[in-house]
Design an enzyme around this catalytic site. Sequence first.
Site, PDB file in Angstrom:
ATOM      1  N   ASN A  11      67.579  75.722  21.728  1.00  0.00           N
ATOM      2  CA  ASN A  11      67.624  75.088  23.088  1.00  0.00           C
ATOM      3  C   ASN A  11      67.912  75.743  24.249  1.00  0.00           C
ATOM      4  O   ASN A  11      69.016  76.155  24.487  1.00  0.00           O
ATOM      5  CB  ASN A  11      68.607  73.922  22.941  1.00  0.00           C
ATOM      6  CG  ASN A  11      68.469  72.740  24.219  1.00  0.00           C
ATOM      7  OD1 ASN A  11      67.735  73.150  25.254  1.00  0.00           O
ATOM      8  ND2 ASN A  11      69.122  71.871  24.250  1.00  0.00           N
ATOM      9  N   LYS A  18      71.551  77.444  23.478  1.00  0.00           N
ATOM     10  CA  LYS A  18      72.388  76.495  22.340  1.00  0.00           C
ATOM     11  C   LYS A  18      71.429  76.928  20.988  1.00  0.00           C
ATOM     12  O   LYS A  18      70.445  76.948  21.144  1.00  0.00           O
ATOM     13  CB  LYS A  18      72.474  75.200  22.687  1.00  0.00           C
ATOM     14  CG  LYS A  18      73.255  74.870  23.924  1.00  0.00           C
ATOM     15  CD  LYS A  18      73.274  73.294  24.156  1.00  0.00           C
ATOM     16  CE  LYS A  18      73.952  72.833  25.510  1.00  0.00           C
ATOM     17  NZ  LYS A  18      73.872  71.337  25.812  1.00  0.00           N
ATOM     18  N   ARG A  93      63.395  73.263  21.235  1.00  0.00           N
ATOM     19  CA  ARG A  93      63.452  72.006  22.259  1.00  0.00           C
ATOM     20  C   ARG A  93      62.632  72.502  23.535  1.00  0.00           C
ATOM     21  O   ARG A  93      62.865  73.418  24.091  1.00  0.00           O
ATOM     22  CB  ARG A  93      64.821  71.698  22.721  1.00  0.00           C
ATOM     23  CG  ARG A  93      64.709  70.319  23.786  1.00  0.00           C
ATOM     24  CD  ARG A  93      66.154  70.272  24.416  1.00  0.00           C
ATOM     25  NE  ARG A  93      65.796  69.045  25.259  1.00  0.00           N
ATOM     26  CZ  ARG A  93      66.719  68.804  26.480  1.00  0.00           C
ATOM     27  NH1 ARG A  93      67.381  69.837  26.747  1.00  0.00           N
ATOM     28  NH2 ARG A  93      66.537  67.737  27.254  1.00  0.00           N
ATOM     29  N   HIS A 182      64.573  62.493  26.754  1.00  0.00           N
ATOM     30  CA  HIS A 182      65.401  62.365  25.702  1.00  0.00           C
ATOM     31  C   HIS A 182      64.831  61.837  24.461  1.00  0.00           C
ATOM     32  O   HIS A 182      65.765  61.111  23.653  1.00  0.00           O
ATOM     33  CB  HIS A 182      66.798  61.620  26.182  1.00  0.00           C
ATOM     34  CG  HIS A 182      67.586  61.924  27.270  1.00  0.00           C
ATOM     35  ND1 HIS A 182      68.073  60.946  28.297  1.00  0.00           N
ATOM     36  CD2 HIS A 182      67.890  63.344  27.603  1.00  0.00           C
ATOM     37  CE1 HIS A 182      68.758  61.941  29.203  1.00  0.00           C
ATOM     38  NE2 HIS A 182      68.669  63.308  28.735  1.00  0.00           N
ATOM     39  N   ARG A 243      72.754  62.811  39.447  1.00  0.00           N
ATOM     40  CA  ARG A 243      71.238  62.267  39.802  1.00  0.00           C
ATOM     41  C   ARG A 243      71.451  61.003  40.079  1.00  0.00           C
ATOM     42  O   ARG A 243      71.993  60.063  39.572  1.00  0.00           O
ATOM     43  CB  ARG A 243      70.224  62.369  38.370  1.00  0.00           C
ATOM     44  CG  ARG A 243      69.926  63.759  38.432  1.00  0.00           C
ATOM     45  CD  ARG A 243      69.020  63.964  37.132  1.00  0.00           C
ATOM     46  NE  ARG A 243      69.597  64.820  36.038  1.00  0.00           N
ATOM     47  CZ  ARG A 243      68.976  64.723  34.679  1.00  0.00           C
ATOM     48  NH1 ARG A 243      68.328  64.283  34.481  1.00  0.00           N
ATOM     49  NH2 ARG A 243      69.587  65.529  34.016  1.00  0.00           N
ATOM     50  N   ASP A 284      82.577  63.597  36.007  1.00  0.00           N
ATOM     51  CA  ASP A 284      83.014  63.145  34.533  1.00  0.00           C
ATOM     52  C   ASP A 284      83.533  61.642  34.484  1.00  0.00           C
ATOM     53  O   ASP A 284      84.474  61.276  35.253  1.00  0.00           O
ATOM     54  CB  ASP A 284      84.235  64.086  34.379  1.00  0.00           C
ATOM     55  CG  ASP A 284      84.698  64.026  33.039  1.00  0.00           C
ATOM     56  OD1 ASP A 284      84.840  62.949  32.218  1.00  0.00           O
ATOM     57  OD2 ASP A 284      85.167  65.002  32.496  1.00  0.00           O
ATOM     58  N   GLY A 332      77.460  61.648  25.320  1.00  0.00           N
ATOM     59  CA  GLY A 332      78.827  61.547  25.547  1.00  0.00           C
ATOM     60  C   GLY A 332      79.323  60.384  26.191  1.00  0.00           C
ATOM     61  O   GLY A 332      80.555  60.022  25.434  1.00  0.00           O
ATOM     62  N   VAL A 333      79.082  59.781  26.928  1.00  0.00           N
ATOM     63  CA  VAL A 333      79.882  58.422  27.500  1.00  0.00           C
ATOM     64  C   VAL A 333      79.552  57.392  26.578  1.00  0.00           C
ATOM     65  O   VAL A 333      80.411  56.455  26.424  1.00  0.00           O
ATOM     66  CB  VAL A 333      78.961  58.255  28.996  1.00  0.00           C
ATOM     67  CG1 VAL A 333      79.682  56.864  29.308  1.00  0.00           C
ATOM     68  CG2 VAL A 333      79.380  59.413  29.815  1.00  0.00           C
ATOM     69  N   GLY A 334      78.303  57.182  26.224  1.00  0.00           N
ATOM     70  CA  GLY A 334      78.004  56.001  25.161  1.00  0.00           C
ATOM     71  C   GLY A 334      78.810  56.206  24.041  1.00  0.00           C
ATOM     72  O   GLY A 334      79.281  54.920  23.485  1.00  0.00           O
ATOM     73  N   GLU A 386      70.535  65.649  18.306  1.00  0.00           N
ATOM     74  CA  GLU A 386      68.928  65.842  18.548  1.00  0.00           C
ATOM     75  C   GLU A 386      68.851  67.316  17.778  1.00  0.00           C
ATOM     76  O   GLU A 386      67.528  67.516  17.522  1.00  0.00           O
ATOM     77  CB  GLU A 386      68.853  66.338  20.115  1.00  0.00           C
ATOM     78  CG  GLU A 386      69.264  64.898  20.879  1.00  0.00           C
ATOM     79  CD  GLU A 386      69.247  65.100  22.443  1.00  0.00           C
ATOM     80  OE1 GLU A 386      68.389  65.391  23.033  1.00  0.00           O
ATOM     81  OE2 GLU A 386      70.611  65.364  22.944  1.00  0.00           O
TER      82      GLU A 386
END
Length: 401
Positions: A11, A18, A93, A182, A243, A284, A332-334, A386
């Site tokens: 990626n 990555k 990716r 995504h 965003r 964050d 991350g948040v979910g 992913e």
Amino acid sequence: MTAGTRVLVLNAGSSSLKYQLIDMLDGSKLASGLVERIGEEGGRLLHLPPAGEPRETVRRFAGHDVALEAVAGELAADLMGLDSPELAAIGHRVVHGGLRFTRPTLVTDAVLAEIRRLIPVAPLHNPANITGIEVARALRPDLPQVAVFDTAFHATLPEHAARYAIDRATADAHRVRRYGFHGTSHRYVSRATARLLGRDPAELNVIVLHLGNGASASAVAGGVCVETSMGLTPLEGLVMGTRSGDVDPGLVFHLHRVGGMSIDGIDDLLNRRSGLLGLCGDNDMREVVRRAQEGEEDAKLAFDSYVHRIRRYLGGYYAVLGRVDAVAFTAGVGENSVEVRAAVCANLEELGISVDPELNAVRSREARTVSPSYSRVTVAVVPTDEELEIAQQTFALVHEV
């Protein structure tokens, strides 16, 4: 057809690379890592080997070619180098595949040229993805290279969902439509949710909420994506880390004509200085929650705006699907924010959606249900993967040919 059983997933970002090496016999991660600040002083390679302590290298990596050569060296030190006969393919990716690339694709010169042609609709992402492919092809020209596109899963959107209500000739001339992003995550999570419930994906309707620094929602009917929140670019939709998500298009003209801002300045504002960061100075979610709980009004506004936008999409996608079997939180948040999940699902019992406070408070890296047993709609936390999704699609393709 290749005899190897391993796939290297790359990626490539504008200044990062990555990677994961995955054994397709069992889906296990053999090694992974990240090269960051490529082209800058103080570059860093963090390699996570199959056993032992992580290895870190801090030096300047002049370009992606130097970075990938360093990655190859780390893998070789683990006896898993790019020259290994066990390596079946390299999966890349690629963010934007346009209308042409709706499934994983073997990279050829013609394919690479088409990905390059799509740079105007993905100027921040496709150039870096191309660089990663070119470097990998140079190092292993004999090995299958597969492009897996973020937009591919959303190519099934019906035309009435994909079209913007602008002049059709103008839209077609400039390839303007909803592409969504995504996609590898939404595909993986919708199927993983079906596995969690012991159901066939073809019989399940799922709303996937991919909530990270970038955030998007999708409505998946019977394994097929029928609606998604991101559009022509990854800017549309939910409130994100930096965003804005949805705004009145007239905002651009207003800021240009009345505010005297340049088009590039507005682009920078909406992509890099908006969202949570623009509302409260933090992108964050952990800090936003902490500050909101301490009574800071701007942080509370940011949190409430973030949640409100998700709930608006959740209700809209419920109407699109007609029947919802599961809502899956990921990224991350979910996966980690107890507070976001609780707030998104609050007072939705009439829709059959609720969370159990004790289940929701559990910290785990495993897929799990956080709704009470009596809930008509299952609310789940499903960690995304992913890289594994890209590896699986890559491996399946090279074994077709």
